[in-house]
Write a protein that holds these residues in place. Structure first.
Motif, PDB file in Angstrom:
ATOM      1  N   ALA A  95      45.511  55.591  47.350  1.00 17.90           N
ATOM      2  CA  ALA A  95      44.313  56.041  46.622  1.00 17.90           C
ATOM      3  C   ALA A  95      43.211  54.993  46.770  1.00 17.90           C
ATOM      4  CB  ALA A  95      44.655  56.224  45.147  1.00 17.90           C
ATOM      5  N   PRO A  96      41.970  55.351  46.439  1.00 18.26           N
ATOM      6  CA  PRO A  96      40.935  54.314  46.391  1.00 18.26           C
ATOM      7  C   PRO A  96      41.275  53.341  45.252  1.00 18.26           C
ATOM      8  CG  PRO A  96      40.008  56.501  45.938  1.00 18.26           C
ATOM      9  CD  PRO A  96      41.474  56.657  46.114  1.00 18.26           C
ATOM     10  N   TRP A  97      41.237  52.056  45.551  1.00 18.25           N
ATOM     11  CA  TRP A  97      41.526  51.080  44.498  1.00 18.25           C
ATOM     12  C   TRP A  97      40.555  49.919  44.574  1.00 18.25           C
ATOM     13  CZ3 TRP A  97      43.838  46.128  45.503  1.00 18.25           C
ATOM     14  CH2 TRP A  97      44.308  45.922  46.796  1.00 18.25           C
ATOM     15  N   ARG A  98      40.425  49.245  43.439  1.00 19.61           N
ATOM     16  CA  ARG A  98      39.481  48.133  43.325  1.00 19.61           C
ATOM     17  C   ARG A  98      40.234  46.891  42.878  1.00 19.61           C
ATOM     18  NH1 ARG A  98      34.469  49.526  39.888  1.00 19.61           N
ATOM     19  NH2 ARG A  98      36.030  49.910  38.301  1.00 19.61           N
ATOM     20  N   LEU A  99      39.839  45.761  43.482  1.00 20.52           N
ATOM     21  CA  LEU A  99      40.366  44.445  43.107  1.00 20.52           C
ATOM     22  C   LEU A  99      39.262  43.678  42.409  1.00 20.52           C
ATOM     23  CD1 LEU A  99      42.345  42.022  43.214  1.00 20.52           C
ATOM     24  CD2 LEU A  99      41.442  41.546  45.502  1.00 20.52           C
ATOM     25  N   LEU A 100      39.532  43.252  41.176  1.00 21.96           N
ATOM     26  CA  LEU A 100      38.606  42.370  40.463  1.00 21.96           C
ATOM     27  C   LEU A 100      39.195  40.973  40.482  1.00 21.96           C
ATOM     28  CD1 LEU A 100      37.865  44.570  37.305  1.00 21.96           C
ATOM     29  CD2 LEU A 100      36.529  44.391  39.403  1.00 21.96           C
ATOM     30  N   GLN A 101      38.375  40.000  40.872  1.00 22.34           N
ATOM     31  CA  GLN A 101      38.769  38.599  40.836  1.00 22.34           C
ATOM     32  C   GLN A 101      37.962  37.961  39.710  1.00 22.34           C
ATOM     33  OE1 GLN A 101      38.908  38.783  45.594  1.00 22.34           O
ATOM     34  NE2 GLN A 101      38.513  36.753  44.809  1.00 22.34           N
ATOM     35  N   VAL A 102      38.671  37.492  38.682  1.00 22.80           N
ATOM     36  CA  VAL A 102      38.034  36.938  37.493  1.00 22.80           C
ATOM     37  C   VAL A 102      38.067  35.420  37.589  1.00 22.80           C
ATOM     38  CG1 VAL A 102      38.046  36.907  34.976  1.00 22.80           C
ATOM     39  CG2 VAL A 102      38.848  38.946  36.192  1.00 22.80           C
ATOM     40  N   TYR A 103      36.915  34.800  37.372  1.00 28.29           N
ATOM     41  CA  TYR A 103      36.796  33.339  37.445  1.00 28.29           C
ATOM     42  C   TYR A 103      36.563  32.755  36.050  1.00 28.29           C
ATOM     43  CZ  TYR A 103      36.759  34.119  42.416  1.00 28.29           C
ATOM     44  OH  TYR A 103      37.132  34.491  43.676  1.00 28.29           O
ATOM     45  N   GLU A 104      36.548  31.412  35.967  1.00 27.43           N
ATOM     46  CA  GLU A 104      36.384  30.747  34.673  1.00 27.43           C
ATOM     47  C   GLU A 104      35.190  31.297  33.901  1.00 27.43           C
ATOM     48  OE1 GLU A 104      38.163  26.343  35.075  1.00 27.43           O
ATOM     49  OE2 GLU A 104      36.577  26.821  36.508  1.00 27.43           O
ATOM     50  N   ASP A 105      34.087  31.522  34.564  1.00 29.58           N
ATOM     51  CA  ASP A 105      32.934  32.181  33.954  1.00 29.58           C
ATOM     52  C   ASP A 105      33.062  33.661  34.302  1.00 29.58           C
ATOM     53  OD1 ASP A 105      30.550  33.233  33.128  1.00 29.58           O
ATOM     54  OD2 ASP A 105      29.287  31.927  34.350  1.00 29.58           O
ATOM     55  N   ALA A 106      33.450  34.488  33.334  1.00 30.42           N
ATOM     56  CA  ALA A 106      33.716  35.909  33.588  1.00 30.42           C
ATOM     57  C   ALA A 106      32.515  36.629  34.195  1.00 30.42           C
ATOM     58  CB  ALA A 106      34.158  36.596  32.310  1.00 30.42           C
ATOM     59  N   ALA A 107      31.317  36.076  34.015  1.00 27.07           N
ATOM     60  CA  ALA A 107      30.124  36.685  34.619  1.00 27.07           C
ATOM     61  C   ALA A 107      30.178  36.592  36.147  1.00 27.07           C
ATOM     62  CB  ALA A 107      28.858  36.004  34.085  1.00 27.07           C
ATOM     63  N   ASN A 108      31.016  35.718  36.679  1.00 25.75           N
ATOM     64  CA  ASN A 108      31.159  35.550  38.129  1.00 25.75           C
ATOM     65  C   ASN A 108      32.259  36.429  38.724  1.00 25.75           C
ATOM     66  OD1 ASN A 108      29.148  33.701  38.702  1.00 25.75           O
ATOM     67  ND2 ASN A 108      30.411  31.970  38.054  1.00 25.75           N
TER      68      ASN A 108
END
Length: 166
Positions: A95-108
């Protein structure tokens, strides 16, 4: 007892023992098998450590109000020298899927979209020169929804989460 009768009793005992063994095996399988539908798991590996985790959120594709929220979150020991190797099963990659990479500053947080049947694994550095240290990974299965204003947008109907521990 005659030899012929002894052989008959021995054969009968053997048959009974075999049947009881089969029954015990089937009974044990029934008791330990997973109940309910099995949800896909993702895995993340880094420098000798592996975590496998089921969904944090799992909704019906056709009704995003019909959700199970086990809130499972994997934890992976990590350091700056070794990347994270993320693997998704075919049930997700189809299926279409998305990867989120979360850094120390969540805005990044960064987002990468994968089309169906294109990726089963991704290697992710634990340090990004502009964003800093990676603190988490989120995998989402997406569906299109129409909001109250009539706008069409993507929304996750399933989500998996891994937190990195330094």
């Amino acid at each position: 007892m005659k030899p012929k009768a002894k052989r008959g009793v021995a054969a009968l005992v053997t048959v009974v023992v075999v049947l009881l063994s089969v029954a015990a095996g089937v009974g044990a399988w029934v008791l330990v098998r997973p109940s309910g539908p099995q949800r896909p798991e993702i895995s993340a590996y880094s420098h000798g450590h592996l975590t496998r985790v089921g969904p944090y959120l799992y909704c019906s594709v056709l009704n995003l109000d019909d959700c199970q929220t086990p809130q499972a979150q994997g934890m992976l020991p990590a350091n700056e020298h070794y990347p994270v190797q993320l693997s998704v099963p075919e049930a997700i990659s189809r299926a279409p899927w998305r990867l989120l990479q979360v850094y120390e500053d969540a805005a990044n947080t960064t987002s990468t979209f994968f089309r169906p049947d294109t990726r089963l694994a991704v290697t992710i550095p634990t340090i990004d020169p502009q964003r800093g240290r990676l603190t988490g990974i989120v995998v989402q299965l997406l569906t299109l929804v129409v909001d109250a204003a009539g706008e069409l947008h993507e929304a996750p109907h399933a989500e998996w989460s891994v937190r990195l521990i330094y």
